[in-house]
Write an enzyme that holds these catalytic residues in place. Structure first.
Site, PDB file in Angstrom:
ATOM      1  N   ILE A  77      80.001  45.440 -18.264  1.00  0.00           N
ATOM      2  CA  ILE A  77      81.346  46.031 -18.315  1.00  0.00           C
ATOM      3  C   ILE A  77      82.179  45.687 -17.087  1.00  0.00           C
ATOM      4  O   ILE A  77      83.385  45.874 -17.059  1.00  0.00           O
ATOM      5  CB  ILE A  77      81.250  47.555 -18.530  1.00  0.00           C
ATOM      6  CG1 ILE A  77      80.394  47.856 -19.756  1.00  0.00           C
ATOM      7  CG2 ILE A  77      82.606  48.217 -18.690  1.00  0.00           C
ATOM      8  CD1 ILE A  77      80.866  47.190 -21.044  1.00  0.00           C
ATOM      9  N   GLY A  78      81.546  45.186 -16.032  1.00  0.00           N
ATOM     10  CA  GLY A  78      82.352  44.718 -14.900  1.00  0.00           C
ATOM     11  C   GLY A  78      81.724  44.942 -13.547  1.00  0.00           C
ATOM     12  O   GLY A  78      81.426  44.007 -12.829  1.00  0.00           O
ATOM     13  N   SER A  79      81.503  46.198 -13.189  1.00  0.00           N
ATOM     14  CA  SER A  79      81.012  46.422 -11.833  1.00  0.00           C
ATOM     15  C   SER A  79      79.488  46.298 -11.784  1.00  0.00           C
ATOM     16  O   SER A  79      78.790  46.570 -12.762  1.00  0.00           O
ATOM     17  CB  SER A  79      81.441  47.798 -11.331  1.00  0.00           C
ATOM     18  OG  SER A  79      80.958  48.807 -12.176  1.00  0.00           O
TER      19      SER A  79
ATOM     20  N   GLU B  60      83.022  43.216  -9.089  1.00  0.00           N
ATOM     21  CA  GLU B  60      83.997  44.194  -8.559  1.00  0.00           C
ATOM     22  C   GLU B  60      83.632  44.760  -7.185  1.00  0.00           C
ATOM     23  O   GLU B  60      84.019  45.886  -6.850  1.00  0.00           O
ATOM     24  CB  GLU B  60      84.232  45.337  -9.574  1.00  0.00           C
ATOM     25  CG  GLU B  60      84.719  44.864 -10.922  1.00  0.00           C
ATOM     26  CD  GLU B  60      84.986  46.001 -11.933  1.00  0.00           C
ATOM     27  OE1 GLU B  60      85.225  47.143 -11.528  1.00  0.00           O
ATOM     28  OE2 GLU B  60      84.968  45.696 -13.153  1.00  0.00           O
TER      29      GLU B  60
ATOM     30  N   GLU C  56      92.053  60.413 -22.990  1.00  0.00           N
ATOM     31  CA  GLU C  56      92.362  61.598 -22.205  1.00  0.00           C
ATOM     32  C   GLU C  56      93.879  61.863 -22.117  1.00  0.00           C
ATOM     33  O   GLU C  56      94.312  62.997 -21.918  1.00  0.00           O
ATOM     34  CB  GLU C  56      91.738  61.382 -20.825  1.00  0.00           C
ATOM     35  CG  GLU C  56      92.283  62.109 -19.681  1.00  0.00           C
ATOM     36  CD  GLU C  56      91.771  61.468 -18.371  1.00  0.00           C
ATOM     37  OE1 GLU C  56      90.680  60.865 -18.353  1.00  0.00           O
ATOM     38  OE2 GLU C  56      92.484  61.576 -17.371  1.00  0.00           O
TER      39      GLU C  56
ATOM     40  N   CYS D 290      85.638  54.457 -22.367  1.00  0.00           N
ATOM     41  CA  CYS D 290      84.440  55.273 -22.346  1.00  0.00           C
ATOM     42  C   CYS D 290      84.767  56.738 -22.452  1.00  0.00           C
ATOM     43  O   CYS D 290      85.396  57.303 -21.603  1.00  0.00           O
ATOM     44  CB  CYS D 290      83.591  55.005 -21.114  1.00  0.00           C
ATOM     45  SG  CYS D 290      84.479  54.860 -19.579  1.00  0.00           S
TER      46      CYS D 290
ATOM     47  N   GLU E  30      81.667  53.254 -24.877  1.00  0.00           N
ATOM     48  CA  GLU E  30      80.532  54.121 -24.605  1.00  0.00           C
ATOM     49  C   GLU E  30      79.988  54.588 -25.948  1.00  0.00           C
ATOM     50  O   GLU E  30      80.724  54.970 -26.825  1.00  0.00           O
ATOM     51  CB  GLU E  30      80.988  55.317 -23.794  1.00  0.00           C
ATOM     52  CG  GLU E  30      79.866  56.302 -23.553  1.00  0.00           C
ATOM     53  CD  GLU E  30      80.303  57.442 -22.659  1.00  0.00           C
ATOM     54  OE1 GLU E  30      80.886  57.163 -21.601  1.00  0.00           O
ATOM     55  OE2 GLU E  30      80.059  58.584 -23.025  1.00  0.00           O
TER      56      GLU E  30
ATOM     57  N   HIS F 140      74.687  56.206 -17.114  1.00  0.00           N
ATOM     58  CA  HIS F 140      74.798  57.380 -16.240  1.00  0.00           C
ATOM     59  C   HIS F 140      73.431  57.891 -15.794  1.00  0.00           C
ATOM     60  O   HIS F 140      73.338  58.831 -15.019  1.00  0.00           O
ATOM     61  CB  HIS F 140      75.570  58.492 -16.947  1.00  0.00           C
ATOM     62  CG  HIS F 140      76.937  58.033 -17.370  1.00  0.00           C
ATOM     63  ND1 HIS F 140      77.170  57.452 -18.596  1.00  0.00           N
ATOM     64  CD2 HIS F 140      78.118  58.013 -16.713  1.00  0.00           C
ATOM     65  CE1 HIS F 140      78.451  57.116 -18.667  1.00  0.00           C
ATOM     66  NE2 HIS F 140      79.047  57.444 -17.551  1.00  0.00           N
TER      67      HIS F 140
ATOM     68  N   CYS G 122      78.887  51.251 -19.840  1.00  0.00           N
ATOM     69  CA  CYS G 122      79.970  51.353 -18.846  1.00  0.00           C
ATOM     70  C   CYS G 122      79.587  50.467 -17.654  1.00  0.00           C
ATOM     71  O   CYS G 122      78.565  49.777 -17.690  1.00  0.00           O
ATOM     72  CB  CYS G 122      80.193  52.809 -18.428  1.00  0.00           C
ATOM     73  SG  CYS G 122      81.750  53.079 -17.540  1.00  0.00           S
TER      74      CYS G 122
HETATM   75  N1  GLN Z   1      85.274  47.685 -15.247  1.00  0.00           N
HETATM   76  C1  GLN Z   1      84.981  49.017 -14.775  1.00  0.00           C
HETATM   77  C2  GLN Z   1      83.560  49.017 -14.225  1.00  0.00           C
HETATM   78  O1  GLN Z   1      82.764  48.277 -14.711  1.00  0.00           O
HETATM   79  C3  GLN Z   1      85.088  50.045 -15.871  1.00  0.00           C
HETATM   80  C4  GLN Z   1      84.880  51.442 -15.360  1.00  0.00           C
HETATM   81  C5  GLN Z   1      85.132  52.541 -16.370  1.00  0.00           C
HETATM   82  O2  GLN Z   1      85.103  52.340 -17.553  1.00  0.00           O
HETATM   83  N2  GLN Z   1      85.354  53.727 -15.913  1.00  0.00           N
HETATM   84  O3  GLN Z   1      83.237  49.784 -13.333  1.00  0.00           O
HETATM   85 ZN    ZN Z   2      83.440  52.905 -18.900  1.00  0.00          ZN
END
Ligand code: GLN
Ligand code: ZN
Length: 724
Positions: free
Chosen positions: A413-415, A466, A587, A625, A647, A676, A708
């Site tokens: 997802i990136g980080s 990231e 949200e 997510c 998610e 998580h 995530c």
């Molecule tokens: N690209 C972000 C990460 O990977 C996405 C974070 C998120 O969805 N809150 O941390």
């Molecule tokens: Zn996320």
């Protein structure tokens, strides 16, 4: 400190008492007449209410007389050791805020009993300081409506009769201790309600009023207007009603038109959700109208809602320039505004003329300031047409031109883990112990290492990790014009977690590329595609304090144009896959359903504005997510991303249910494991999840990814999970 055993329980309790005393006296010194109590919490007020009424799920093995602190924290955070191995209770967002509360768990036939004396203890504690406070409780109907039935579906309101005697007991103890007013927070009364739910309100407050023993009851609503629930609210046999005029100024007229004699009206006229100075002249006009009808002695002046959602004190901000500072009010300053307004209504405007003048000057100066207005930005936004919101071809045609990938492509997802080392490097740069070139070399090293690991694992679409980002909103805010940052503007997100939302004060523009340097570096180091990674306009908006002098949709549009430029710059340097995260889209949904469509329409169109500038060959991803995905599932197709990752791991079956009825036409990666938790999912488990997905999605549209970003995880479990 208490959780890690460094602070004793006695010390923790003492710290709590000190904070309460400090904040009560702060309010008294500012001139607040009726100060709330029981608004303090060691974790969360909904959890406090669970403890108050003994709503402790069985798995915590609690059988005591009072809910002890360790049981309380086990419910909040889960617990391992000390003879207990239990998961935490679920946490979810408090209405449309970024604050999370603990979701009460209910079951049919559940009983309640008084299991905490917190409201009484804190009332007495304040009395000891010479203050007769107004204890605040979360009202019984809102409490039940916020809860979830874990096992079978059943009507939570069926528990009302069992719950009310406990509330009555609390009231009796407060009356005996000398309280005059008790406030029941019932934000749910300002939302869409069924006839049965409105009936529950009448029943609940009818019963409580009978048992109030001389106490005066105030029902407080906020975050939305009473609208069609107004007759119910007015029919409740209570002494006072609080309404949020900042969110719903339109409710004042109907409210006054049918206001009953001898009822106290608490008007929420100062915004508890944002950080701008109020236009006191406007608010005073509201109050004066109300005074005519209600009478000065029955009119209260208040913030719109709890001040939990704004930072504490503007005085602490020494780095903000004087001009900007003069536009702002944090909690402490907001109480000053409340007091000024109250004096003006009570004693006449001339008594506070100087304060009103200064306010009028600040409000006018903000409106006129050239720092807010950037004609180039507004012109560009006004010039956006339908064409700018559309990609050249539909997804099926675009797919042919996008990069070839195997079936079930893998990605993340990136980080990647934000280790202590990464955070330390950022701090060193900030403190001047590391030069910019040293820092950049460090980040490049992290990226290189992460790319190599992803190649070794065999992932198809890579990410740079990231590492250069402190936060997915702040990082972009810092590089955009129209944003300001505080040093101490923390607001609670949950438990001990706080966020420091940026302030969007003016027209937003992007002076220069923000992420291109890192994405280009990463792509130059591997033959596999590296995803460009951006935060979307709705999420940046949602997680910031937003200007209140233009519609949110307008600010979102400006953000979208800035992101659009970034997307095109990434494409221009050869990035073929670009992900625009929108985790906060859900949200942002308005609390009232009749406002959903308008919101979703602009939210979708700003996402499209941000992403539609690219060629067909560039693959656009988005990521979201949250578990309550089903509310917005059809909207997601309209966003027209090529691929969405969501998610799913914790709410898997719900999502698959939705896909049975609705066929999502583009590509999708429902998360195959929960990031998580440090737990490493076994390969068979992931294959099982994929087979489940495969029942409602076809082979060509499925992606495989965690649910995530991995920034909160350690390297060891991350690599093991990704290999599997
Ligand atoms: N690209 C972000 C990460 O990977 C996405 C974070 C998120 O969805 N809150 O941390
Ligand atoms: Zn996320």
């Amino acid at each position: 400190g208490y959780w890690s055993g460094k602070v004793s329980q006695a010390e923790l309790l003492r710290a709590g008492a000190e904070l309460r005393a400090r904040h009560w006296t702060l309010q008294r010194d500012l001139g607040v007449d009726l100060i709330p109590s029981n608004d303090f919490s060691f974790y969360d007020r909904v959890l406090d209410t669970c403890a108050l009424v003994g709503a402790v799920p069985e798995r915590y093995g609690w059988s005591g007389d009072r809910v002890d602190l360790d049981t309380y924290f086990a419910m909040a955070r889960g617990s391992q050791g000390k003879g207990r191995d239990v998961t935490a209770m679920e946490m979810t967002k408090w209405f449309d805020t970024n604050y999370h509360y603990i979701v009460p768990e209910f079951r049919p036939g559940q009983t309640f009993r008084l299991a905490s004396t917190k409201p009484l203890d804190e009332f007495r504690e304040a009395r000891g300081l010479g203050l007769v406070t107004k204890p605040v409780l979360i009202g019984p109907v809102t409490f039940l409506l916020l809860g979830k039935a874990k096992a079978a579906r059943f009507d939570r309101l069926a528990l009302l009769d069992a719950l009310l005697p406990v509330y009555a007991e609390v009231l009796r103890s407060l009356a005996e201790a000398g309280a005059e007013w008790v406030q029941f927070d019932e934000p749910c009364l300002a939302l869409d309600r069924t006839k049965e739910e409105l009936e529950a309100y009448r029943r609940a407050y009818g019963a409580l009023a009978r048992r109030a023993g001389g106490l005066k009851l105030l029902v407080a609503t906020y975050f939305a207007g009473l609208e069609d629930n107004l007759p119910t609210a007015l029919a409740l046999p209570v002494h006072g009603l609080h309404v949020d005029l900042v969110r719903a100024p339109g409710q004042l007229a109907p409210l006054l038109a049918s206001w009953p004699a001898d009822r106290t009206l608490s008007l929420g006229v100062i915004d508890g959700r944002n950080i701008w100075k109020a236009d006191l002249a406007e608010r005073l006009a509201w109050l004066e109208r109300a005074r005519e009808r209600v009478g000065a002695e029955r009119l209260w002046v208040a913030p719109s809602c709890s001040l939990l959602h704004v930072p504490i004190d503007l005085e602490l901000e020494t780095r903000l320039d004087a001009e900007l500072r003069d536009w702002l009010a944090f909690a402490r300053q907001k109480l000053g505004e409340v007091v000024t307004l109250a004096r003006a209504v009570r004693d006449g405007r001339q008594r506070v003329a100087a304060a009103l003048d200064a306010n009028a000057r600040a409000v006018a100066a903000r409106r006129r300031s050239p720092r807010i207005h950037n004609p180039a930005v507004t012109q560009r936004a006004a010039g956006v047409t339908e064409r700018d919101l559309r990609r050249a071809s539909p997804h099926a045609a675009r797919r042919q031109q996008q990069l070839p990938l195997p079936l079930y492509p893998t990605t993340t997802i990136g980080s990647f883990p934000q280790t202590a080392e990464v955070r330390a490097a950022r701090k060193k740069l900030h403190d001047g112990q590391m030069t910019q070139p040293e820092y950049e070399a460090f980040i490049e090293g992290q990226i290189q290492k992460t790319l190599t690991l992803q190649e070794e694992i065999g992932l198809d679409v890579l990410v740079h990790g990231e590492f250069e980002r402190n936060d997915m909103v702040e990082y972009f805010g810092e590089q955009l014009q129209g944003f300001a940052f505080t040093e101490h503007g923390w607001v609670q997100s949950y438990g001990t977690r706080y966020v420091k939302p940026p302030i969007i004060f003016g027209d937003v523009s992007r002076p220069r590329p923000m992420t291109v340097r890192w994405s280009r570096f990463a792509q130059s180091r591997t033959a596999r595609p590296v995803k460009g990674m951006l935060t979307g306009p709705v999420t940046i908006l949602q997680w910031s304090f937003v200007r209140d002098d233009q519609p949110r949709s307008e600010t979102a549009k400006q953000l979208a144009l800035a992101i659009r430029d970034e997307v095109l710059d990434l494409e221009a340097v050869g990035i073929r896959v670009i992900q625009i995260d929108e985790p906060a889209l859900r949200e942002g949904l308005p609390l009232r359903r009749d406002e959903w469509n308008a919101y979703l329409e602009w939210a979708v169109s700003v996402f499209r504005l941000a992403t539609s500038g690219v060629k067909d060959a560039t693959q656009i991803h988005t990521h979201m997510c949250y578990s309550e995905f089903n509310d917005v599932i059809r909207v997601i197709e309209k966003m027209d991303a090529d691929v969405i990752s969501i998610e799913n791991a914790r709410s898997g079956s719900e999502l698959l249910e939705a896909f049975k009825e609705y066929r999502y036409p583009h590509e999708i990666g429902p998360g195959v494991y929960d990031i998580h938790s440090p737990r490493v999912p076994a390969t068979e488990e992931i294959v099982g999840a994929l087979r489940e997905m495969n029942r409602v999605l076809d082979d060509r549209q499925s992606w495989v990814n965690p649910d995530c970003g991995l920034k909160t995880r350690g390297w060891e479990e991350t690599l093991a999970s990704l290999k599997n």
